[in-house]
Motif scaffolding. Structure first.
Motif, PDB file in Angstrom:
ATOM      1  N   ASP A   1      -7.117   4.297  -8.400  1.00  0.00           N
ATOM      2  CA  ASP A   1      -5.882   5.021  -8.092  1.00  0.00           C
ATOM      3  C   ASP A   1      -5.562   6.073  -9.148  1.00  0.00           C
ATOM      4  O   ASP A   1      -5.029   7.150  -8.835  1.00  0.00           O
ATOM      5  CB  ASP A   1      -4.706   4.045  -7.977  1.00  0.00           C
ATOM      6  N   LEU A   2      -5.882   5.780 -10.415  1.00  0.00           N
ATOM      7  CA  LEU A   2      -5.588   6.707 -11.508  1.00  0.00           C
ATOM      8  C   LEU A   2      -6.692   7.737 -11.722  1.00  0.00           C
ATOM      9  O   LEU A   2      -6.561   8.613 -12.582  1.00  0.00           O
ATOM     10  CB  LEU A   2      -5.358   5.926 -12.814  1.00  0.00           C
ATOM     11  N   GLY A   3      -7.777   7.631 -10.967  1.00  0.00           N
ATOM     12  CA  GLY A   3      -8.880   8.577 -11.102  1.00  0.00           C
ATOM     13  C   GLY A   3      -9.629   8.463 -12.405  1.00  0.00           C
ATOM     14  O   GLY A   3     -10.115   9.467 -12.950  1.00  0.00           O
ATOM     15  N   ARG A   4      -9.753   7.235 -12.925  1.00  0.00           N
ATOM     16  CA  ARG A   4     -10.399   7.029 -14.225  1.00  0.00           C
ATOM     17  C   ARG A   4     -11.783   6.387 -14.126  1.00  0.00           C
ATOM     18  O   ARG A   4     -12.341   5.963 -15.144  1.00  0.00           O
ATOM     19  CB  ARG A   4      -9.523   6.142 -15.111  1.00  0.00           C
ATOM     20  N   VAL A   5     -12.335   6.309 -12.923  1.00  0.00           N
ATOM     21  CA  VAL A   5     -13.625   5.632 -12.767  1.00  0.00           C
ATOM     22  C   VAL A   5     -14.705   6.309 -13.599  1.00  0.00           C
ATOM     23  O   VAL A   5     -15.600   5.664 -14.146  1.00  0.00           O
ATOM     24  CB  VAL A   5     -14.023   5.594 -11.276  1.00  0.00           C
ATOM     25  N   GLY A   6     -14.639   7.627 -13.741  1.00  0.00           N
ATOM     26  CA  GLY A   6     -15.651   8.352 -14.500  1.00  0.00           C
ATOM     27  C   GLY A   6     -15.317   8.535 -15.964  1.00  0.00           C
ATOM     28  O   GLY A   6     -16.090   9.200 -16.680  1.00  0.00           O
TER      29      GLY A   6
ATOM     30  N   GLY B   1     -10.117  -7.461  -9.581  1.00  0.00           N
ATOM     31  CA  GLY B   1      -9.711  -6.765  -8.372  1.00  0.00           C
ATOM     32  C   GLY B   1      -8.578  -5.787  -8.615  1.00  0.00           C
ATOM     33  O   GLY B   1      -8.635  -4.620  -8.193  1.00  0.00           O
ATOM     34  N   VAL B   2      -7.532  -6.240  -9.305  1.00  0.00           N
ATOM     35  CA  VAL B   2      -6.381  -5.370  -9.585  1.00  0.00           C
ATOM     36  C   VAL B   2      -6.791  -4.222 -10.488  1.00  0.00           C
ATOM     37  O   VAL B   2      -6.421  -3.059 -10.258  1.00  0.00           O
ATOM     38  CB  VAL B   2      -5.235  -6.177 -10.219  1.00  0.00           C
ATOM     39  N   ILE B   3      -7.592  -4.508 -11.522  1.00  0.00           N
ATOM     40  CA  ILE B   3      -7.992  -3.474 -12.479  1.00  0.00           C
ATOM     41  C   ILE B   3      -8.867  -2.421 -11.808  1.00  0.00           C
ATOM     42  O   ILE B   3      -8.696  -1.216 -12.029  1.00  0.00           O
ATOM     43  CB  ILE B   3      -8.716  -4.119 -13.675  1.00  0.00           C
TER      44      ILE B   3
ATOM     45  N   GLY C   1       0.807  -1.214   0.000  1.00  0.00           N
ATOM     46  CA  GLY C   1       0.000   0.000   0.000  1.00  0.00           C
ATOM     47  C   GLY C   1       0.839   1.262   0.000  1.00  0.00           C
ATOM     48  O   GLY C   1       0.479   2.270  -0.618  1.00  0.00           O
ATOM     49  N   ARG C   2       1.992   1.225   0.673  1.00  0.00           N
ATOM     50  CA  ARG C   2       2.854   2.399   0.724  1.00  0.00           C
ATOM     51  C   ARG C   2       3.386   2.740  -0.658  1.00  0.00           C
ATOM     52  O   ARG C   2       3.544   3.921  -1.005  1.00  0.00           O
ATOM     53  CB  ARG C   2       4.002   2.148   1.696  1.00  0.00           C
ATOM     54  N   PHE C   3       3.663   1.723  -1.478  1.00  0.00           N
ATOM     55  CA  PHE C   3       4.214   1.953  -2.816  1.00  0.00           C
ATOM     56  C   PHE C   3       3.139   1.856  -3.905  1.00  0.00           C
ATOM     57  O   PHE C   3       3.454   1.854  -5.094  1.00  0.00           O
ATOM     58  CB  PHE C   3       5.335   0.960  -3.102  1.00  0.00           C
ATOM     59  N   ARG C   4       1.873   1.744  -3.474  1.00  0.00           N
ATOM     60  CA  ARG C   4       0.725   1.710  -4.393  1.00  0.00           C
ATOM     61  C   ARG C   4       0.864   0.621  -5.447  1.00  0.00           C
ATOM     62  O   ARG C   4       0.693   0.862  -6.652  1.00  0.00           O
ATOM     63  CB  ARG C   4       0.540   3.073  -5.069  1.00  0.00           C
ATOM     64  N   ILE C   5       1.212  -0.571  -4.990  1.00  0.00           N
ATOM     65  CA  ILE C   5       1.285  -1.718  -5.883  1.00  0.00           C
ATOM     66  C   ILE C   5       0.339  -2.789  -5.367  1.00  0.00           C
ATOM     67  O   ILE C   5      -0.103  -2.761  -4.200  1.00  0.00           O
ATOM     68  CB  ILE C   5       2.717  -2.293  -5.974  1.00  0.00           C
ATOM     69  N   SER C   6      -0.006  -3.759  -6.215  1.00  0.00           N
ATOM     70  CA  SER C   6      -0.864  -4.855  -5.791  1.00  0.00           C
ATOM     71  C   SER C   6      -0.099  -5.772  -4.836  1.00  0.00           C
ATOM     72  O   SER C   6       1.061  -6.118  -5.085  1.00  0.00           O
ATOM     73  CB  SER C   6      -1.331  -5.660  -7.008  1.00  0.00           C
TER      74      SER C   6
END
Length: 405
Positions: A138-143, A130-132, A25-30
């Protein structure tokens, strides 16, 4: 003494998973590749093989698969699945052709049998929802406009699981053609019945399960899911399919409440599942299959990008959105391991587990990178090509252009 050792080992596993999760989580990886590596470290041939807790971990891993599929089913309603199937089924067919067939071809080139071929085709076919989902958030692309296209491809893959998993279960069990046909018919009948009941009587089912008390809601949903999964397993269908269908049948506030309550349990037991898969993979067996795994990973990363690009183009998305859709679909994870786990448990092909582990490790790391950088790289390459080969200006445009002294 046995009980004390079990508690010490299992407590150490849970604590270690928690620390790995915080590190990821600290490095924003799965955290999935870290969980797999932890399993490799504590399995046969690893640094510190487990003893007393292995059977307990196996039970937790089975619950992890059930909760993964339940939570996936809770994400969709039956009407959503039917609508996606009608509208986007061509994208699903392209997805299958571009991503399942390379896995099958590699299995045949490696000299594996037909069962292992079908299994590896599924491993390379299914993306990690889950990963996607986490990467998109995280990338703010939900919308973004391309996000519904990505979700449609994932929904079709998840729906295909209800057919694919019973087939694989029957194949790895070594049942005959007649028994396998009966198993598939039962699975399809159960899936069709659940979809029909969910569309027609979804509110009634949800009202029956619903409760204002979170404790009662958790117990009823969890108990119902494990019960249905057990019945499905007894019928040789697949516990995972049973859990997925239960999730689809629940909707509305019940689905939202169950999702909130079960998310921590899902994360816990899913982590145990990845560790369990790693436990049953000898680390020394990975180097011989690392090169085929790397080649297959790079090939199917490109075919997933092509799948997303084609699906987004069909939906009328801009060129940049097409590249973003393609890059987002690359990651493989939980479902690839679930499929490979069926074959590993049955002892189908010794090299299948190591290859699947290496394959998932590569793509679960590469997936977030392609999601972030596929579109910028494609845009940069297009501009570079334009600068090297500029388009000629039409004569009409030259005539209309102002004269500059």
């Amino acid at each position: 003494m046995h009980s004390a050792v079990l508690l010490i080992e299992f407590g150490s596993i849970i604590l270690g998973l928690g620390l790995l999760g915080r590190f990821a989580g600290r490095f924003r990886i799965s955290p999935i590749p870290l969980y797999l590596l932890a399993g490799l470290a504590f399995g046969e041939g690893g640094l510190l093989p487990l003893g007393a807790s292995e059977e307990f971990v196996a039970t937790g891993a089975e619950i992890g698969v059930i909760l993964l599929l339940l939570m996936l089913g809770l994400e969709y309603t039956a009407s959503d699945l039917v609508s996606n199937l009608k509208t986007h089924y061509p994208s699903g067919l392209v997805d299958f052709a571009l991503n399942a067939l390379p896995g099958a071809a590699v299995a045949l080139l490696l000299g594996w049998g037909p069962v292992a071929t079908v299994v590896l085709a599924g491993v390379t076919w299914i993306s990690s929802s889950g990963v996607i989902a986490k990467v998109l958030g995280d990338l703010g692309r939900v919308g973004n406009r391309e996000t519904p296209v990505i979700l449609s491809v994932l929904v079709l893959e998840d729906l295909a699981m209800a057919v694919y998993l019973p087939i694989v279960t029957a194949l790895v069990a070594g049942v005959g053609l007649m028994t396998g046909s009966v198993t598939l018919a039962i699975a399809l009948g159960a899936a069709g019945l659940v979809l029909f009941l969910a569309v027609r009587y979804g509110r009634v089912i949800s009202r029956f399960v619903s409760s204002d008390d979170p404790e009662k809601l958790l117990l009823v949903v969890l108990g119902l899911t494990i019960l249905v999964a057990g019945v499905a397993q007894q019928l040789q269908v697949s516990a995972a399919v049973g859990a997925f269908l239960v999730g689809i049948a629940l909707s509305g506030e019940v689905a939202e409440g169950a999702h909130t309550l079960l998310s921590p349990l899902r994360d816990l037991f899913a982590a145990i599942f990845f560790v369990f898969f790693g436990l049953h993979t000898d680390p020394t067996s990975i180097p011989p299959v690392l090169l085929p795994a790397l080649g297959l990973a790079l090939l199917t990363a490109l075919t997933k990008i092509a799948t997303g690009y084609w699906a987004a183009r069909r939906a009328g998305i801009s060129v940049k959105g097409r590249w973003r859709a393609g890059g987002a679909l690359v990651a493989r994870g939980e479902f690839s391991i679930v499929i490979a786990g069926l074959a590993v448990s049955a002892g189908i092909e010794p090299s299948l587990g190591p290859l699947a582990t290496a394959y998932v490790l590569i793509l679960v790391v590469l997936g977030p990178l392609t999601a972030r950088y596929t579109e910028p790289v494609a845009t940069w390459w297009a501009r570079r090509r334009e600068s090297r080969h500029p388009q000629p200006v039409p004569r009409a445009a030259e005539a209309e252009a102002p004269v500059v002294d």
